[in-house]
Design an enzyme around this catalytic site. Structure first.
Site, PDB file in Angstrom:
ATOM      1  N   GLY A 518      68.401  34.152  30.097  1.00  0.00           N
ATOM      2  CA  GLY A 518      68.774  34.788  31.551  1.00  0.00           C
ATOM      3  C   GLY A 518      67.394  34.222  32.550  1.00  0.00           C
ATOM      4  N   PRO A 522      64.618  25.698  38.141  1.00  0.00           N
ATOM      5  CA  PRO A 522      64.995  24.631  39.006  1.00  0.00           C
ATOM      6  C   PRO A 522      65.731  23.485  38.314  1.00  0.00           C
ATOM      7  CG  PRO A 522      63.095  25.567  39.878  1.00  0.00           C
ATOM      8  CD  PRO A 522      63.352  26.154  38.581  1.00  0.00           C
ATOM      9  N   GLY A 525      62.811  18.732  38.650  1.00  0.00           N
ATOM     10  CA  GLY A 525      61.354  18.851  38.583  1.00  0.00           C
ATOM     11  C   GLY A 525      60.354  17.994  38.970  1.00  0.00           C
ATOM     12  N   ASP A 552      56.146  20.068  35.662  1.00  0.00           N
ATOM     13  CA  ASP A 552      56.068  19.951  34.341  1.00  0.00           C
ATOM     14  C   ASP A 552      54.665  19.561  33.995  1.00  0.00           C
ATOM     15  OD1 ASP A 552      57.243  19.863  31.437  1.00  0.00           O
ATOM     16  OD2 ASP A 552      56.672  17.740  31.884  1.00  0.00           O
ATOM     17  N   TYR A 557      48.127  16.180  28.451  1.00  0.00           N
ATOM     18  CA  TYR A 557      48.131  15.550  29.894  1.00  0.00           C
ATOM     19  C   TYR A 557      46.703  15.418  30.314  1.00  0.00           C
ATOM     20  CZ  TYR A 557      53.304  15.618  29.909  1.00  0.00           C
ATOM     21  OH  TYR A 557      54.695  15.439  29.564  1.00  0.00           O
ATOM     22  N   LYS A 582      53.156  22.383  27.907  1.00  0.00           N
ATOM     23  CA  LYS A 582      53.203  22.452  26.292  1.00  0.00           C
ATOM     24  C   LYS A 582      51.888  22.328  25.639  1.00  0.00           C
ATOM     25  CE  LYS A 582      56.259  18.656  27.912  1.00  0.00           C
ATOM     26  NZ  LYS A 582      55.626  18.553  29.539  1.00  0.00           N
ATOM     27  N   HIS A 615      54.923  20.784  21.838  1.00  0.00           N
ATOM     28  CA  HIS A 615      55.230  19.287  22.084  1.00  0.00           C
ATOM     29  C   HIS A 615      55.771  18.541  21.158  1.00  0.00           C
ATOM     30  CE1 HIS A 615      53.076  16.814  25.557  1.00  0.00           C
ATOM     31  NE2 HIS A 615      54.092  16.043  25.253  1.00  0.00           N
TER      32      HIS A 615
END
Length: 801
Positions: A518, A522, A525, A552, A557, A582, A615
């Site tokens: 639910g 968007p 991204g 994201d 990263y 992640k 990940h």
């Protein structure tokens, strides 16, 4: 040129996008959308017809079976109680077992129960058979709307289909009164139910041949939720029904109403923690849908009271026969039918929200007019003319009201959403009819009470539904979107227009996807894979300025802190940004993953993360993967994350995960681009109701490939398609993802490319062009093999916040 690539520790989040164009839409085309819609509408028409066909025949039933007035009321109430009370369970069954299968089961049970009603020798038999008929309707009704939602994508097709569905909801009740009176006078009240047998048989045979089966959503039945969702509304309905006889001070009435409230409060508490809830609470997070539910509850409550009391008034006070009373509704039925058919054409010029409000205003006026009736008022002035206003209002309102009730709902939640719509419809009728009966003593005052209920529906439409839909429609005027519609928008552009500058793009222009629990995400991204920390703040802020509202990142990263800083500097409210990050494999394990959340949330500067995913699959230590995912489930239950998912999971990884855990991942982020489609992974995701999110969606991983293949940006097929549409190769590939239903994360640090990746909503690829891109698949993976990712080769420490 900004190169988009993939490195082992963190798959690249390159330019991607998704679409509200569902796979079921193409299925509808192949099988014949007209035939599918016809079966859906006839099935729903049977349910609605039998809701009202009994009303004009009640005097005949009372005389023939010797039933008291109280017992007679249960002929209708038994149907409404089981129908409304079991709808959510019926909807959930469709999600888990397949909607075509449940359509067939519901139709068979409904047909057999109809025969039992028609053959009833006693009043008790009749009431029991009506209750069973309600059970069949509770399975059949949500299956019809769920099949419609799954078979017709949002846009013109969905608009026409929901308009027809809304017309059936309104017209079916009116036609039932006429047919019920006609048969009661000329044949027998039993004929109205026995006729369902041949219709049901034809529908069963045709439905099994024509209707497409929808993907099943893996899960279990939420027994506690199902019981609470059934008995809570049933207790409320019983309380109102009893209040009509015994009064509001009656102890049993008070007890029933109190019990109903307690059970519904308990339902909400249980559903918050349920792994597979029978009622998705996320459906109530959208203001438009909530407004549609409230407005429908009040509208139908007023209309059921109108049908029952007007029929009785015409027969008891004016001496009409059952046939004459049924025909007296003809002005309303005719106008309702004509207006409902005109709604799709009207929505090309006027938004659904405006039609909804206009319909409510007309219905309030008509009902209030009926409240002025007295013995000297003629039928033409006192009944027929007000009925035309009510019919016009119902015809205008029902289509948009149905569309708003399922706005933004993906196919995996279609059953749950349609269950809520239909449950509100039936329970609203029972509650409203009983409430008006308990509060009024004359026909005129009953109509005034109905007008008050309609006024409440109007207020809900104005305050909740219209602002949201109007905002979407206004934003839609700023662009021509080639058939891709943001959640809840039913308008299409009449002719191509120039693409608006990015300064004119707003949050409402971003299409949204409804994940399998639910939560809305968007579709387009912005990703920050391999973006250096010193460039992340500026690049992310630029993406937010352009209009992106989905960011994201990942612990691996190394730029989560900078993403959080960019959001704070942008001036965009945190609640308007969908944050995805992640957990890296070094933090797998139950306690370690719980702490990984704390690290990511601390760096991002947030209390809640919208989507948290694992990940890598880490098959060499899948025990740690299982424990890590169970930690995500705990975070989800605690409200610290809104959705959970995985990345780089192959079909066997998904099967192993689902066998040991409770919550189906909302997302699986994998390598997908024209040169490497992974159809087996896409099929597995679809099977489990998991949204595919593509990394390297424009093939950034191919830019460094040796051998005979060039990069995707230089592929002659893609370039040729781009030239035909006046678009870049990257935009063509993004549109390819959009139209095949995948989530998309564009990645770049260059402002003009950030904007270009966002401008992919104003053209549409043909079926041949989509097939040509599909055919480019080489089967060669660009990133690391998922089984090759181990702690020994890719383990790295993730710093503390």
């Amino acid at each position: 040129m900004d190169v988009m690539t993939s490195a082992p520790p963190a798959p690249p989040e390159v330019s991607t996008a998704t679409s509200t164009v569902a796979p079921a839409a193409s299925s509808a085309t192949r099988r014949g959308s007209t035939a599918i819609l016809a079966i859906i509408l006839v099935g729903y028409f049977m349910v609605i017809l039998d809701n009202s066909i009994v009303i004009t025949g009640l005097p005949h039933i009372q005389d023939e079976l010797g039933m008291s007035a109280t017992a007679l009321a249960w002929v209708q109430d038994a149907y409404l109680l089981t129908f409304g009370g079991l709808l959510l369970l019926g909807a959930r069954a469709g999600d888990i077992l397949g909607r075509r299968r449940m359509f067939v089961v519901g139709l068979a049970l409904f047909t057999l129960a109809s025969v039992a009603v028609g053959l009833a020798p006693t009043g008790g038999w009749l009431v029991a058979a009506r209750a069973v008929q309600g059970v069949g309707a509770a399975v059949l009704a949500p299956s019809t709307l769920a099949l419609l939602t799954a078979s017709f994508p949002e846009g013109p097709e969905r608009t026409r289909a929901t308009a027809a569905y809304g017309a059936v909801a309104g017209i079916g009740a009116s036609v039932g009164l006429v047919v019920g009176g006609l048969l009661a006078d000329l044949v027998s009240w039993r004929a109205g139910f026995l006729v369902n047998l041949p219709i049901g048989i034809v529908m069963l045979v045709t439905g099994m041949r024509v209707l497409p089966e929808t993907p099943r959503t893996p899960g279990r039945f939420d027994v506690a939720g199902a019981l609470l969702a059934t008995f809570g509304p049933t207790a409320l309905v019983y309380g109102f029904v009893r209040a009509g006889d015994a009064g509001w001070a009656d102890a049993a009435t008070i007890a029933a109403l109190a019990l109903g409230v307690i059970l519904l409060v308990a339902l909400v508490a249980v559903e918050r923690l349920a792994a597979h809830p029978v009622m998705l609470l996320g459906l109530f997070a959208d203001r438009e849908r909530v407004g549609a539910y409230v407005a429908r509850l009040l509208f139908i409550g007023a209309m059921m009271g109108f049908f029952l009391f007007t029929s009785q008034y015409l027969q008891d006070e004016r001496g009409y026969s059952a046939l004459a009373a049924g025909l007296a509704f003809f002005p309303m039925t005719a106008v309702n039918f004509a207006v409902a058919l005109a709604v799709p054409r009207l929505q090309r010029r006027v938004s659904g929200a405006v039609l909804l409000v206009a319909g409510m205003v007309l219905a309030v006026a008509g009902m209030a007019w009926l409240g002025t009736i007295d013995p000297g008022t003629s039928y033409a002035v006192g009944v027929a003319l007000p009925m035309t206003l009510i019919g016009a209002g119902q015809g205008l309102a029902f289509g948009p009201l149905t569309a708003s009730g399922i706005a933004g709902v993906g196919t995996s939640q279609a059953g749950a959403a349609s269950g809520v719509v239909n449950s509100v419809h039936q329970l609203g009728g029972a509650l409203g009819m009983s409430l008006v009966l308990a509060l009024t003593s004359t026909y005129a005052t009953a109509m005034v009470a109905g007008a008050v209920l309609l006024l409440g529906a109007l207020v809900a439409a104005v305050l909740l539904v219209r602002p949201r839909r109007a905002a979407r429609s206004d934003d839609d005027d700023d662009r021509e979107d080639g058939g891709l519609h943001e959640r809840g928008t039913n308008r299409t552009s009449p002719a191509p227009r120039t693409v608006p500058t990015v300064e004119r793009m707003t949050t409402n222009q971003v299409p949204t996807l409804t994940l399998n629990h639910g939560v809305e995400m968007p579709a387009v991204g912005y990703g920050v894979f391999q973006t250096p920390p010193d460039q992340t703040v500026e690049a992310t802020a630029e993406a937010l300025r352009v209009g992106y509202r989905h960011i994201d990142t990942a612990a691996a990263y190394g730029n989560e802190r900078e993403v959080g800083e960019a959001i704070r500097r942008s001036g965009v409210d945190r609640s308007d940004v969908f944050l995805e990050t992640k957990v890296w494999i070094s933090d797998y394990g139950y306690d370690a993953t719980l702490h990984a959340f704390d690290k990511s949330a601390g760096k991002l500067g947030v209390d809640t993360i919208d989507l948290l995913i694992l990940h890598q699959a880490l098959p060499s230590r899948f025990d740690l993967t299982i424990d890590a995912y169970k930690a995500l489930e705990t975070l989800l239950a605690d409200g610290k994350v809104r959705a959970i998912g995985v990345s780089n999971f192959m079909p066997d990884h998904l099967d192993r995960l689902l066998a040991k855990t409770s919550v189906v991942p909302a997302v699986n982020q994998v390598e997908v681009h024209p040169y490497f489609r992974q159809p087996d992974v896409l099929a597995a995701n679809a099977k489990h109701g998991i949204r595919t999110q593509a990394w390297s969606p424009i093939g950034g991983i191919t830019f460094y490939r040796d051998g005979e293949h060039t990069s995707t940006l230089q592929d002659p097929t893609i370039l040729g398609i781009g030239e035909a549409h006046g678009k870049s190769a990257a935009q063509v590939m993004l549109r390819w993802h959009l139209q095949q239903g995948r989530s998309a994360i564009p990645k770049s640090v260059t402002p003009h490319r950030i904007a270009e990746n966002f401008a992919v909503l104003d053209f549409e690829l043909t079926a041949d062009e989509l097939a040509a891109i599909d055919a480019l698949d080489t089967g060669l993976r660009g990133g690391p093999e998922p089984d090759a990712v181990t702690l020994e080769t890719f383990g790295r420490d993730i710093p503390e916040a």
